[in-house]
Each structure stands twice: as C-alpha cells, then as structure tokens.
Design a protein around this motif. Structure first.
Motif, mmCIF file in Angstrom:
data_model
loop_
_atom_site.group_PDB
_atom_site.id
_atom_site.type_symbol
_atom_site.label_atom_id
_atom_site.label_comp_id
_atom_site.label_asym_id
_atom_site.label_seq_id
_atom_site.Cartn_x
_atom_site.Cartn_y
_atom_site.Cartn_z
ATOM 1 N N MET A 1 0.823 -1.190 0.000
ATOM 2 C CA MET A 1 0.000 0.000 0.000
ATOM 3 C C MET A 1 0.867 1.253 0.000
ATOM 4 O O MET A 1 0.551 2.229 -0.663
ATOM 5 C CB MET A 1 -0.934 0.014 1.206
ATOM 6 C CG MET A 1 -1.989 -1.068 1.183
ATOM 7 S SD MET A 1 -3.177 -0.771 -0.116
ATOM 8 C CE MET A 1 -4.474 -1.834 0.384
ATOM 9 N N LEU A 2 1.955 1.193 0.741
ATOM 10 C CA LEU A 2 2.863 2.337 0.787
ATOM 11 C C LEU A 2 3.475 2.588 -0.582
ATOM 12 O O LEU A 2 3.557 3.736 -1.036
ATOM 13 C CB LEU A 2 3.962 2.112 1.826
ATOM 14 C CG LEU A 2 5.004 3.223 1.935
ATOM 15 C CD1 LEU A 2 4.360 4.537 2.330
ATOM 16 C CD2 LEU A 2 6.080 2.832 2.926
ATOM 17 N N ALA A 3 3.882 1.522 -1.260
ATOM 18 C CA ALA A 3 4.478 1.675 -2.587
ATOM 19 C C ALA A 3 3.475 2.270 -3.573
ATOM 20 O O ALA A 3 3.838 3.112 -4.400
ATOM 21 C CB ALA A 3 4.994 0.332 -3.094
ATOM 22 N N ILE A 4 2.231 1.858 -3.484
ATOM 23 C CA ILE A 4 1.199 2.414 -4.366
ATOM 24 C C ILE A 4 1.010 3.894 -4.061
ATOM 25 O O ILE A 4 0.938 4.726 -4.969
ATOM 26 C CB ILE A 4 -0.119 1.638 -4.225
ATOM 27 C CG1 ILE A 4 0.041 0.224 -4.772
ATOM 28 C CG2 ILE A 4 -1.255 2.358 -4.960
ATOM 29 C CD1 ILE A 4 -1.140 -0.694 -4.510
ATOM 30 N N GLY A 5 0.947 4.231 -2.787
ATOM 31 C CA GLY A 5 0.815 5.633 -2.394
ATOM 32 C C GLY A 5 1.969 6.480 -2.896
ATOM 33 O O GLY A 5 1.760 7.580 -3.407
ATOM 34 N N VAL A 16 2.183 1.127 -12.869
ATOM 35 C CA VAL A 16 2.544 -0.264 -13.142
ATOM 36 C C VAL A 16 2.670 -1.001 -11.818
ATOM 37 O O VAL A 16 3.437 -0.586 -10.941
ATOM 38 C CB VAL A 16 3.875 -0.348 -13.932
ATOM 39 C CG1 VAL A 16 4.250 -1.794 -14.192
ATOM 40 C CG2 VAL A 16 3.772 0.428 -15.237
ATOM 41 N N LEU A 17 1.902 -2.080 -11.670
ATOM 42 C CA LEU A 17 1.908 -2.862 -10.439
ATOM 43 C C LEU A 17 2.284 -4.306 -10.769
ATOM 44 O O LEU A 17 1.631 -4.947 -11.595
ATOM 45 C CB LEU A 17 0.532 -2.822 -9.773
ATOM 46 C CG LEU A 17 0.016 -1.440 -9.391
ATOM 47 C CD1 LEU A 17 -1.434 -1.536 -8.915
ATOM 48 C CD2 LEU A 17 0.891 -0.825 -8.324
ATOM 49 N N ASP A 18 3.296 -4.820 -10.096
ATOM 50 C CA ASP A 18 3.762 -6.192 -10.315
ATOM 51 C C ASP A 18 3.472 -7.022 -9.074
ATOM 52 O O ASP A 18 4.083 -6.824 -8.028
ATOM 53 C CB ASP A 18 5.269 -6.188 -10.615
ATOM 54 C CG ASP A 18 5.804 -7.563 -10.939
ATOM 55 O OD1 ASP A 18 5.009 -8.476 -11.249
ATOM 56 O OD2 ASP A 18 7.037 -7.740 -10.876
ATOM 57 N N GLU A 19 2.516 -7.933 -9.198
ATOM 58 C CA GLU A 19 2.120 -8.837 -8.112
ATOM 59 C C GLU A 19 1.833 -8.094 -6.802
ATOM 60 O O GLU A 19 2.382 -8.433 -5.758
ATOM 61 C CB GLU A 19 3.196 -9.905 -7.882
ATOM 62 C CG GLU A 19 3.474 -10.808 -9.052
ATOM 63 C CD GLU A 19 2.393 -11.837 -9.316
ATOM 64 O OE1 GLU A 19 1.504 -12.036 -8.457
ATOM 65 O OE2 GLU A 19 2.408 -12.438 -10.392
ATOM 66 N N PRO A 20 0.960 -7.106 -6.812
ATOM 67 C CA PRO A 20 0.711 -6.357 -5.582
ATOM 68 C C PRO A 20 0.040 -7.172 -4.475
ATOM 69 O O PRO A 20 0.134 -6.813 -3.307
ATOM 70 C CB PRO A 20 -0.187 -5.207 -6.040
ATOM 71 C CG PRO A 20 -0.874 -5.734 -7.247
ATOM 72 C CD PRO A 20 0.142 -6.622 -7.919
ATOM 73 N N GLY A 43 -9.043 7.940 -13.441
ATOM 74 C CA GLY A 43 -8.351 8.322 -14.666
ATOM 75 C C GLY A 43 -6.914 7.871 -14.796
ATOM 76 O O GLY A 43 -6.242 8.249 -15.747
ATOM 77 N N VAL A 44 -6.428 7.070 -13.872
ATOM 78 C CA VAL A 44 -5.053 6.566 -13.965
ATOM 79 C C VAL A 44 -5.093 5.209 -14.650
ATOM 80 O O VAL A 44 -5.782 4.289 -14.189
ATOM 81 C CB VAL A 44 -4.399 6.430 -12.566
ATOM 82 C CG1 VAL A 44 -3.003 5.855 -12.677
ATOM 83 C CG2 VAL A 44 -4.374 7.775 -11.856
ATOM 84 N N ALA A 45 -4.369 5.082 -15.777
ATOM 85 C CA ALA A 45 -4.261 3.787 -16.441
ATOM 86 C C ALA A 45 -3.397 2.878 -15.574
ATOM 87 O O ALA A 45 -2.434 3.333 -14.946
ATOM 88 C CB ALA A 45 -3.635 3.952 -17.819
ATOM 89 N N ILE A 46 -3.744 1.595 -15.531
ATOM 90 C CA ILE A 46 -3.009 0.662 -14.684
ATOM 91 C C ILE A 46 -2.588 -0.544 -15.502
ATOM 92 O O ILE A 46 -3.415 -1.162 -16.182
ATOM 93 C CB ILE A 46 -3.862 0.218 -13.477
ATOM 94 C CG1 ILE A 46 -4.165 1.434 -12.605
ATOM 95 C CG2 ILE A 46 -3.155 -0.871 -12.679
ATOM 96 C CD1 ILE A 46 -5.047 1.167 -11.426
ATOM 97 N N LEU A 47 -1.307 -0.870 -15.420
ATOM 98 C CA LEU A 47 -0.773 -2.106 -15.977
ATOM 99 C C LEU A 47 -0.535 -3.013 -14.783
ATOM 100 O O LEU A 47 0.313 -2.734 -13.931
ATOM 101 C CB LEU A 47 0.527 -1.863 -16.742
ATOM 102 C CG LEU A 47 1.252 -3.123 -17.226
ATOM 103 C CD1 LEU A 47 0.370 -3.913 -18.187
ATOM 104 C CD2 LEU A 47 2.568 -2.742 -17.875
ATOM 105 N N LEU A 48 -1.317 -4.082 -14.699
ATOM 106 C CA LEU A 48 -1.291 -4.961 -13.542
ATOM 107 C C LEU A 48 -0.801 -6.341 -13.960
ATOM 108 O O LEU A 48 -1.414 -6.999 -14.798
ATOM 109 C CB LEU A 48 -2.704 -5.053 -12.949
ATOM 110 C CG LEU A 48 -2.927 -5.949 -11.754
ATOM 111 C CD1 LEU A 48 -2.064 -5.519 -10.574
ATOM 112 C CD2 LEU A 48 -4.396 -5.935 -11.365
ATOM 113 N N VAL A 49 0.319 -6.760 -13.393
ATOM 114 C CA VAL A 49 0.850 -8.103 -13.600
ATOM 115 C C VAL A 49 0.517 -8.877 -12.336
ATOM 116 O O VAL A 49 0.983 -8.532 -11.254
ATOM 117 C CB VAL A 49 2.381 -8.078 -13.839
ATOM 118 C CG1 VAL A 49 2.913 -9.483 -14.009
ATOM 119 C CG2 VAL A 49 2.725 -7.199 -15.027
ATOM 120 N N GLU A 50 -0.310 -9.910 -12.481
ATOM 121 C CA GLU A 50 -0.848 -10.568 -11.287
ATOM 122 C C GLU A 50 -1.243 -12.001 -11.609
ATOM 123 O O GLU A 50 -1.719 -12.283 -12.711
ATOM 124 C CB GLU A 50 -2.064 -9.778 -10.806
ATOM 125 C CG GLU A 50 -2.786 -10.315 -9.619
ATOM 126 C CD GLU A 50 -1.976 -10.309 -8.340
ATOM 127 O OE1 GLU A 50 -1.739 -11.409 -7.803
ATOM 128 O OE2 GLU A 50 -1.580 -9.227 -7.881
#
Length: 93
Positions: A1-5, A16-20, A43-50
């Motif tokens: 959560m901190l990294a996302i913030g 870009v989120l990798d295995e959050p 409005g934020v595009a998200i690239l999610l690797v999960e």
C-alpha cells in the motif's frame, strides 16, 4: 500500500503494479483490488501483472495471457472470462 501511495504522489498517467497481492491476506487482497479499481476510475491507467486472475478480470478492461514469455491470448476481460478453454486452463473453472 505504501508503494502504491508513493507511486501516486507524482500524479502519474500510468501506474505499473507487479504482483501487488503477493503475501497479503485474503481480506487485504479484496481491499487492494477495490483500491486499484478506484485509482483506475479516477483516470489513472493501470498495468497490472498478477497471478490472481479471477480478481484481475473483474476489474480489468483488457487482459493479456502469457505462457512461457509469449502472449497466447488477448482481448477484453469479458471475452477472456467467457472462453471455455481459458476458463479450464487458467481459471480452474
């Protein structure tokens, strides 16, 4: 959560989120995916690797499936969820 913030502090257009969800309890995973959906709705595009495919397909607009580093399928998340072969192979359904 901190990294996302921290990632959001720069007001990015793409996050870009990798295995959050890795290592999180099921309750926190649910909260995390709700947060990701809210960020995207703002409005934020998200690239999610999960690897949590079921929850990803619930919030994603598009999905890309990789097998051994190669794209084997892409399309809308609704199309991916509806494909019977992919449901058996990747979703365990």
């Amino acid at each position: 959560m901190l990294a996302i913030g921290r990632g959001l502090m720069g007001e990015p257009k793409l996050l870009v989120l990798d295995e959050p969800s890795l290592g999180l309890s099921p309750l926190l995973v649910d909260e995390l995916f709700a947060l990701i959906a809210r960020i995207n709705a703002q409005g934020v595009a998200i690239l999610l690797v999960e690897q949590n495919v079921v929850q990803c397909l619930e919030i994603a607009g598009r999905a890309y499936i990789l097998e051994n580093g190669t794209f084997i399928r892409q399309g809308s998340s609704a199309d991916i969820r509806a494909d019977p072969d992919l449901r058996r192979a990747y979703l365990g359904l």
